[in-house]
Motif scaffolding. Structure first.
Motif, short mmCIF file in Angstrom:
data_model
loop_
_atom_site.label_atom_id
_atom_site.label_comp_id
_atom_site.label_asym_id
_atom_site.label_seq_id
_atom_site.Cartn_x
_atom_site.Cartn_y
_atom_site.Cartn_z
N VAL A 18 0.83 -1.21 0.00
CA VAL A 18 0.00 0.00 0.00
C VAL A 18 0.87 1.26 0.00
O VAL A 18 1.95 1.28 0.60
CB VAL A 18 -0.91 0.01 1.25
CG1 VAL A 18 -1.78 1.26 1.29
CG2 VAL A 18 -1.77 -1.25 1.31
N THR A 19 0.37 2.30 -0.67
CA THR A 19 0.93 3.64 -0.51
C THR A 19 -0.20 4.64 -0.43
O THR A 19 -1.29 4.40 -0.96
CB THR A 19 1.90 4.01 -1.66
OG1 THR A 19 2.57 5.23 -1.33
CG2 THR A 19 1.18 4.18 -2.98
N VAL A 20 0.05 5.77 0.24
CA VAL A 20 -0.97 6.79 0.48
C VAL A 20 -0.42 8.14 0.04
O VAL A 20 0.72 8.49 0.36
CB VAL A 20 -1.33 6.87 1.98
CG1 VAL A 20 -2.40 7.94 2.21
CG2 VAL A 20 -1.79 5.52 2.51
N GLY A 21 -1.23 8.91 -0.70
CA GLY A 21 -0.78 10.25 -1.05
C GLY A 21 -1.73 10.94 -2.01
O GLY A 21 -2.63 10.32 -2.57
N SER A 22 -1.52 12.23 -2.19
CA SER A 22 -2.32 13.00 -3.15
C SER A 22 -1.84 12.75 -4.57
O SER A 22 -2.64 12.77 -5.51
CB SER A 22 -2.24 14.50 -2.84
OG SER A 22 -2.78 14.76 -1.56
N PHE A 23 -0.54 12.56 -4.75
CA PHE A 23 0.06 12.25 -6.05
C PHE A 23 -0.30 13.27 -7.13
O PHE A 23 -0.56 12.90 -8.29
CB PHE A 23 -0.32 10.83 -6.51
CG PHE A 23 0.05 9.76 -5.52
CD1 PHE A 23 1.38 9.48 -5.26
CD2 PHE A 23 -0.92 9.05 -4.83
CE1 PHE A 23 1.74 8.51 -4.33
CE2 PHE A 23 -0.57 8.09 -3.90
CZ PHE A 23 0.75 7.81 -3.65
N ASP A 24 -0.32 14.55 -6.78
CA ASP A 24 -0.66 15.57 -7.77
C ASP A 24 0.43 15.65 -8.82
O ASP A 24 1.59 15.86 -8.52
CB ASP A 24 -0.85 16.93 -7.09
CG ASP A 24 -1.34 17.99 -8.05
OD1 ASP A 24 -2.07 17.62 -9.00
OD2 ASP A 24 -1.02 19.17 -7.87
N GLY A 25 0.03 15.46 -10.07
CA GLY A 25 0.99 15.46 -11.18
C GLY A 25 1.49 14.08 -11.54
O GLY A 25 1.92 13.84 -12.66
N VAL A 26 1.44 13.15 -10.59
CA VAL A 26 2.04 11.81 -10.77
C VAL A 26 3.37 11.96 -11.51
O VAL A 26 3.58 11.39 -12.59
CB VAL A 26 1.09 10.84 -11.50
CG1 VAL A 26 1.51 9.40 -11.22
CG2 VAL A 26 -0.35 11.02 -11.07
N HIS A 27 4.28 12.72 -10.90
CA HIS A 27 5.56 13.04 -11.52
C HIS A 27 6.53 11.86 -11.39
O HIS A 27 6.15 10.77 -10.93
CB HIS A 27 6.14 14.32 -10.92
CG HIS A 27 6.19 14.34 -9.42
ND1 HIS A 27 6.87 13.39 -8.68
CD2 HIS A 27 5.64 15.20 -8.52
CE1 HIS A 27 6.76 13.66 -7.40
NE2 HIS A 27 6.01 14.76 -7.26
N ARG A 28 7.78 12.10 -11.80
CA ARG A 28 8.76 11.01 -11.84
C ARG A 28 8.94 10.32 -10.48
O ARG A 28 9.08 9.10 -10.42
CB ARG A 28 10.12 11.55 -12.31
CG ARG A 28 10.24 11.77 -13.81
CD ARG A 28 11.65 12.25 -14.14
NE ARG A 28 11.84 12.51 -15.57
CZ ARG A 28 12.23 11.59 -16.44
NH1 ARG A 28 12.45 10.35 -16.05
NH2 ARG A 28 12.40 11.91 -17.71
N SER A 164 9.56 17.30 -7.22
CA SER A 164 8.44 17.52 -6.32
C SER A 164 7.36 18.29 -7.05
O SER A 164 7.63 18.98 -8.04
CB SER A 164 8.87 18.31 -5.08
OG SER A 164 9.19 19.65 -5.43
N SER A 165 6.13 18.17 -6.56
CA SER A 165 5.02 18.91 -7.17
C SER A 165 5.23 20.41 -7.04
O SER A 165 4.92 21.17 -7.97
CB SER A 165 3.69 18.50 -6.51
OG SER A 165 3.42 17.14 -6.73
N SER A 166 5.76 20.86 -5.92
CA SER A 166 5.97 22.29 -5.72
C SER A 166 7.01 22.84 -6.69
O SER A 166 6.86 23.96 -7.21
CB SER A 166 6.37 22.59 -4.28
OG SER A 166 7.55 21.90 -3.93
N ALA A 167 8.07 22.08 -6.96
CA ALA A 167 9.08 22.52 -7.92
C ALA A 167 8.48 22.62 -9.32
O ALA A 167 8.76 23.56 -10.07
CB ALA A 167 10.26 21.56 -7.92
N ILE A 168 7.64 21.65 -9.67
CA ILE A 168 7.02 21.68 -11.00
C ILE A 168 6.09 22.88 -11.12
O ILE A 168 6.09 23.58 -12.15
CB ILE A 168 6.26 20.36 -11.25
CG1 ILE A 168 7.26 19.20 -11.34
CG2 ILE A 168 5.42 20.45 -12.54
CD1 ILE A 168 6.63 17.84 -11.25
N ARG A 169 5.30 23.16 -10.09
CA ARG A 169 4.43 24.34 -10.13
C ARG A 169 5.25 25.61 -10.33
O ARG A 169 4.87 26.49 -11.11
CB ARG A 169 3.61 24.44 -8.84
CG ARG A 169 2.52 23.42 -8.71
CD ARG A 169 1.58 23.74 -7.54
NE ARG A 169 0.78 22.56 -7.26
CZ ARG A 169 1.08 21.65 -6.35
NH1 ARG A 169 2.16 21.81 -5.60
NH2 ARG A 169 0.33 20.59 -6.16
#
Length: 327
Positions: A18-28, A164-169
């Motif tokens: 199992v894994t848990v997260g928002s996974f916004d972007g589903v980046h690398r 990270s999602s924040s870096a991509i944003r």
């Protein structure tokens, strides 16, 4: 892949990874984590389970103070999870009441006693629960208590930058779509339906498809002119997109995403397009005349074609790299 919206729809299986997260972007980095979940589940002869949330927690907890612009819709997240071979995705409704659970309450009720678990895999900086109180250390303690393995993934870097999602944003908001694509593992994209515009582009020799975005919460890159790849059912074309308020015409108000397709003639009104941003050409500018604007558009088109010739060479020469960065 099975998608459910309630833990009660998932049969208990102690042999789950199992894994848990928002996974916004589903980046690398997300992709690497999910691939590990899938691989470990196969090694154990068990099932891979992703637990995610809708809406994004920040949309609920900080809707005004820290409004988040999303990198991916729920449908986009699910599509990538399916491509990566996930068995089950649990999409939990995120509410303020849900957020008041403690880290331990959530993991014990939902994962240990609800889904069943043999191994939990999370990112190195995983925090969860009320006020983000839980971390990998607390999770390791729970693993010892309830007899499941905990694996913390190391950070994934691209050219010495942590993904990270924040870096991509940040890259997208500054117009660096090429850089964002390297962290995402694919070009950033928005989707929308073509609506009727005022016909100005056609009168200039550059007809545009005016998009009404499918998800208003999705991040739109910085204003400017971009080289794009545009897809819709049964077709795809390269193009140029303008993001902004069209200052040459003094519109000054409505913010628009407009796409001119290269080497295309046809009616796309009502069609849903996916626009992938490949490269930024320039800032949006105000011109003193329409003739000056047309001259610039001609230059933009020539530059876009030059970029695309090189882009196609890269795709042909390095299909594996192209698939990871430009698919």
């Amino acid at each position: 892949m099975r998608v459910v919206h309630d833990v009660g729809e998932v049969s208990f299986d102690r042999n789950s990874v199992v894994t848990v997260g928002s996974f916004d972007g589903v980046h690398r980095a997300h992709q690497e984590l999910i691939r590990n979940v899938v691989a470990r589940a196969k090694q154990r002869g068990g099932r891979s389970v992703i637990i995610t949330f809708h809406p994004h927690p920040k949309q609920v907890l900080a809707p005004h103070k820290d409004q988040i612009r999303l990198l991916s819709s729920l449908d986009e997240r699910l599509a990538i999870c399916e491509e990566l071979g996930v068995d089950t995705v649990v999409v939990l409704s995120f509410t303020y009441e849900f957020s008041r659970q403690s880290f331990r309450e959530f993991y014990e009720r939902t994962i240990v006693r609800g889904i069943g678990v043999n191994e939990v895999i999370e990112g190195y900086d995983h925090h969860f629960g009320r006020d983000r109180e839980g971390s990998i250390q607390e999770l390791l303690q729970m693993g010892r208590e309830f007899d499941f393995t905990v694996t913390a993934m190391k950070p994934v870097t691209v050219h010495d930058e942590i993904v990270s999602s924040s870096a991509i944003r940040r890259h997208l908001l500054e117009g660096r779509v090429d850089r964002a694509a390297k962290l995402l593992g694919r070009p950033y994209a928005v989707s929308g339906t073509v609506e009727h515009g005022d016909g100005r582009g056609r009168s200039l020799g550059y007809p545009t498809a005016n998009l009404v975005l499918a998800d208003p919460a999705k991040l739109v890159p910085a204003d400017g002119v971009y080289v794009t790849a545009v897809r819709w059912t049964g077709a795809s074309h390269y193009g140029m997109a303008n993001i902004g308020r069209r200052p040459t015409f003094g519109d000054g108000g409505e913010h628009k995403v407009e796409v001119h397709l290269l080497d295309f003639e046809g009616n796309l009104y009502g069609t849903r397009l996916e626009v992938r941003f490949l490269h930024r050409l320039r800032d949006e500018q105000r011109f003193d005349s329409t003739s000056a604007l047309v001259r610039q558009l001609d230059a933009d088109r020539a530059e876009a074609r030059a970029f695309l010739r090189d882009y196609e060479k890269i795709l042909r020469a390095s299909p594996g790299e192209a698939a990871s960065q430009h698919s």
